[in-house]
Design a protein around this motif. Structure first.
Motif, short mmCIF file in Angstrom:
data_model
loop_
_atom_site.label_atom_id
_atom_site.label_comp_id
_atom_site.label_asym_id
_atom_site.label_seq_id
_atom_site.Cartn_x
_atom_site.Cartn_y
_atom_site.Cartn_z
N GLU A 129 -6.30 5.79 4.70
CA GLU A 129 -6.62 4.69 3.79
C GLU A 129 -5.37 4.15 3.10
O GLU A 129 -5.19 2.93 3.00
N THR A 130 -4.50 5.04 2.66
CA THR A 130 -3.27 4.60 2.01
C THR A 130 -2.38 3.84 2.98
O THR A 130 -1.80 2.80 2.64
N GLY A 131 -2.29 4.33 4.23
CA GLY A 131 -1.50 3.62 5.25
C GLY A 131 -2.08 2.25 5.56
O GLY A 131 -1.34 1.28 5.73
N GLU A 189 -3.88 0.35 3.51
CA GLU A 189 -3.63 -0.53 2.38
C GLU A 189 -2.18 -1.02 2.37
O GLU A 189 -1.92 -2.20 2.11
N THR A 190 -1.26 -0.13 2.68
CA THR A 190 0.16 -0.50 2.72
C THR A 190 0.42 -1.52 3.83
O THR A 190 1.13 -2.51 3.64
N SER A 191 -0.17 -1.25 5.00
CA SER A 191 0.01 -2.18 6.12
C SER A 191 -0.60 -3.54 5.81
O SER A 191 0.00 -4.58 6.12
N GLY A 221 -1.03 -4.90 2.91
CA GLY A 221 -0.18 -5.59 1.94
C GLY A 221 1.08 -6.16 2.58
O GLY A 221 1.50 -7.28 2.28
N ALA A 222 1.69 -5.40 3.50
CA ALA A 222 2.91 -5.87 4.16
C ALA A 222 2.62 -7.05 5.08
O ALA A 222 3.38 -8.03 5.11
#
Length: 163
Positions: free
Chosen positions: A89-91, A93-95, A97-98
């Motif tokens: 989930e964190t990955g 969200e980061t992807s 956003g990027a």
């Protein structure tokens, strides 16, 4: 002062204080029948308390491992499934956003293309037959044989007579 004040008090009186208190109780006009009645009642209470403790111990002997097994199963599920999902989930969200930062309103389309491209690469890898290719990239052909020099390796099931 009554005769009952002569009896010892406390959780665990010493034998001398019990004997001294009993003699003092009888000397102060205490009744021997009352003393025996208290002794018998105290013994029955003590035996029943021991029986209750035995039943509680037997019950705890059965229930405690079950409680620990339930706790261990919960910890196992947490460690094996929940925590790795948090990493995914964190990955994600980061992807997201990027990608949104780079491509703006077209970020969703790019994300879908990246996802489908990843699935395609995995599918190609899984469908490719096992080989000992020199270049381990799906879809890239192996180095050709040049005369007697063949950089590939003959695998099981291949006939060497076909060459």
């Amino acid at each position: 002062m009554s005769a009952s004040d002569e009896l010892p008090a406390g959780e665990d009186p010493s034998p001398n204080s019990v004997l001294t208190g009993t003699i003092g109780f009888l000397n102060a006009g205490g009744d021997l029948g009352t003393l025996l009645q208290g002794a018998i009642f105290g013994t029955l209470v003590s035996v029943s308390q021991g029986g209750i403790n035995l039943v509680q111990s037997a019950f705890n002997l059965v229930v405690t491992p079950i409680d620990l097994l339930v706790d261990a199963a919960g910890s196992f599920v947490q460690a094996v499934f929940i925590e790795p999902l948090g990493i995914v989930e964190t990955g994600a969200e980061t992807s997201a956003g990027a990608i949104a930062g780079q491509f703006g309103v077209f970020g969703f389309i790019v994300a879908i293309a990246v996802l489908l491209g990843g699935f395609y690469v995995i599918q190609q890898y899984l469908e490719d037959r096992d080989t000992s290719d020199i270049i381990p990239i799906p879809g890239v052909p192996d180095a050709p044989a040049i005369g007697p020099i063949d950089p590939g390796v003959t695998e099981e099931g291949e006939d060497e007579a076909d060459e």
